[in-house]
Design an enzyme around this catalytic site. Structure first.
Site, PDB file in Angstrom:
ATOM      1  N   GLY A   3      40.098  36.077  -2.340  1.00  9.35           N
ATOM      2  CA  GLY A   3      38.782  35.771  -2.872  1.00  9.35           C
ATOM      3  C   GLY A   3      38.758  35.373  -4.329  1.00  9.35           C
ATOM      4  CB  SER A   4      41.208  33.997  -6.762  1.00  4.16           C
ATOM      5  OG  SER A   4      41.704  32.831  -6.167  1.00  4.16           O
ATOM      6  CG  ASN A   5      38.906  29.198  -4.779  1.00  3.77           C
ATOM      7  OD1 ASN A   5      38.675  28.358  -5.642  1.00  3.77           O
ATOM      8  ND2 ASN A   5      40.070  29.266  -4.156  1.00  3.77           N
ATOM      9  CG  LEU A  18      43.101  31.818   6.332  1.00  2.00           C
ATOM     10  CD1 LEU A  18      44.262  32.796   6.389  1.00  2.00           C
ATOM     11  CD2 LEU A  18      43.542  30.505   5.694  1.00  2.00           C
ATOM     12  CG  LEU A  46      37.884  24.985  14.080  1.00  2.00           C
ATOM     13  CD1 LEU A  46      38.242  24.048  12.939  1.00  2.00           C
ATOM     14  CD2 LEU A  46      38.470  24.462  15.393  1.00  2.00           C
ATOM     15  CG  ASN A  70      37.634  24.437   3.391  1.00  2.00           C
ATOM     16  OD1 ASN A  70      37.721  25.619   3.053  1.00  2.00           O
ATOM     17  ND2 ASN A  70      38.684  23.750   3.836  1.00  2.00           N
ATOM     18  CG  HIS A  99      43.176  21.567   2.063  1.00  2.00           C
ATOM     19  ND1 HIS A  99      43.496  22.405   3.105  1.00  2.00           N
ATOM     20  CD2 HIS A  99      44.255  20.775   1.860  1.00  2.00           C
ATOM     21  CE1 HIS A  99      44.726  22.129   3.514  1.00  2.00           C
ATOM     22  NE2 HIS A  99      45.211  21.142   2.782  1.00  2.00           N
ATOM     23  CG  ASP A 134      42.108  21.054   6.243  1.00  2.00           C
ATOM     24  OD1 ASP A 134      41.267  21.813   5.727  1.00  2.00           O
ATOM     25  OD2 ASP A 134      43.259  21.419   6.554  1.00  2.00           O
TER      26      ASP A 134
HETATM   27  C1  GRF Z   1      42.971  28.581  -1.835  1.00  2.00           C
HETATM   28  O1  GRF Z   1      44.166  27.972  -2.232  1.00  2.00           O
HETATM   29  C2  GRF Z   1      42.141  27.618  -1.008  1.00  2.00           C
HETATM   30  O2  GRF Z   1      42.332  26.273  -1.333  1.00  2.00           O
HETATM   31  C3  GRF Z   1      42.644  27.850   0.378  1.00  2.00           C
HETATM   32  O3  GRF Z   1      42.940  29.220   0.437  1.00  2.00           O
HETATM   33  C4  GRF Z   1      43.203  29.727  -0.873  1.00  2.00           C
HETATM   34  C5  GRF Z   1      42.238  30.861  -1.073  1.00  2.00           C
HETATM   35  O4  GRF Z   1      42.509  31.617  -2.191  1.00  2.00           O
HETATM   36  N1  GRF Z   1      41.694  27.354   1.354  1.00  2.00           N
HETATM   37  P1  GRF Z   1      41.466  32.741  -2.648  1.00  2.00           P
HETATM   38  O5  GRF Z   1      41.240  33.676  -1.460  1.00  2.00           O
HETATM   39  O6  GRF Z   1      40.202  32.073  -3.075  1.00  2.00           O
HETATM   40  O7  GRF Z   1      42.148  33.459  -3.763  1.00  2.00           O
END
Ligand code: GRF
Length: 228
Positions: free
Chosen positions: A13-15, A89, A91, A106, A108, A149
Site C-alpha cells: 500500500g505504498s501507493n 492483484l 482481475l 490502475n 502498472h 493492463d
Molecule cells: C506497484 O508497483 C504497482 O505499480 C503495482 O503493484 C505495486 C504496488 O505497490 N500494480 P504498493 O502496494 O502500492 O506499495
C-alpha cells in the site's frame, strides 16, 4: 461536493499512502476523499495504513476468503464515485468494471503496452524488463477494462534502466515515479477532468540514478509536464 474514492490493494500500500498524503497536502483543494480501502488479503499492510487514518476497510470475497464481501457490494455500499487500484492483484469482475467504466484506474510498473498482461506483476515485470535489455521502463496509469493492463492509457512517465539494475533497484526507481504520478492522476480523476479516449500524457524523467531522483523535483516535473 468531494468525490468518494475507494482504493483496492493487495499488498504494502505504498501507493495508497502516497495518495492519502497528497490529498491531505492539497487540503481544501483536494477533489476527493478516500472513503474505503478494500483488499482481497485480510493481512494486507494497506488495510493497516487505512485504519491508521480512520478510513473504512473491507475484505473482498475470494475462494481463499469466503468470509469476505463481494467486491461489487463493497463498492456499492460505500457509494464510491471512483475506484483506484493500487497494487490490486486480481482481475476485477466484468460487471463491476462496466459499472465503473471511465471511473476505475490502475497503476502498472512498466511502460504499457509493453510488459503487461496476465502474470506481469511485481518483480516479474522488472525481471522481464531487465531480461529484455530495454533502456527505459516507467510507470503507466490507465483506465481499467475487462483485460489485464489493456485499458486506455492516461499517463506515463519513463525512467532509465541502468546496466547494473536488479529487479529491486528498478522497482525502487519506478515506485518513486508511481508515488509522484499516481496521486496527481487520482486528483485529476476526482476533479472529473479525465476521460477515456483522451490522448495519454507522456513524460520522461531525466535523472539517471536513484539518488538523483529527487522526489520534489520529480513531482514538480510531473505537474509541469502533464498538467496534473
Ligand atoms: C506497484 O508497483 C504497482 O505499480 C503495482 O503493484 C505495486 C504496488 O505497490 N500494480 P504498493 O502496494 O502500492 O506499495
Amino acid at each position: 461536493m468531494r468525490a468518494r474514492i475507494a482504493v483496492l490493494a493487495s499488498g504494502g500500500g505504498s501507493n495508497l499512502q502516497a495518495i492519502l498524503d497528497h490529498l491531505a497536502a492539497l487540503g481544501e483543494r483536494r477533489a476527493g476523499d478516500v472513503v474505503l480501502v478494500a483488499s482481497d488479503r485480510p493481512a494486507a499492510r494497506a488495510l493497516d495504513r487505512a485504519r491508521a487514518r480512520g478510513i473504512a476497510t473491507a475484505v473482498i470475497r475470494t475462494s481463499a476468503h469466503p468470509e469476505g464481501t463481494p467486491i461489487g457490494t463493497v463498492l456499492r455500499d460505500a457509494r464510491v464515485d471512483y475506484v483506484v487500484l493500487a497494487g490490486y492483484l486480481r482481475l476485477v469482475p466484468a460487471d463491476v468494471v462496466r459499472a465503473y467504466a471511465g471511473r476505475m484506474v490502475n497503476v502498472h510498473p512498466a511502460l504499457l503496452p509493453a510488459f503487461g498482461g496476465p502474470g506481469m506483476y511485481g518483480h516479474h515485470v522488472h525481471e522481464a524488463v531487465i531480461a529484455a535489455h530495454v533502456r527505459e521502463s516507467g510507470a503507466t496509469v490507465h483506465f481499467v477494462d475487462e483485460e489485464f493492463d489493456q485499458g486506455a492509457i492516461i499517463a506515463q512517465w519513463a525512467v532509465p534502466v541502468s546496466a547494473g539494475d536488479s529487479a529491486d533497484t528498478l522497482a525502487d526507481r519506478v515506485l518513486r515515479v508511481e508515488h509522484a504520478l499516481y496521486p496527481r492522476v487520482v486528483q485529476a480523476l476526482a476533479s472529473g477532468t479525465l476521460h477515456p479516449g483522451q490522448p495519454a500524457r507522456v513524460g520522461r524523467a531525466a535523472p539517471l540514478h536513484l539518488a538523483d531522483l529527487d522526489d520534489r523535483r520529480l513531482a514538480e516535473d510531473i505537474e509541469h509536464a502533464l498538467g496534473f
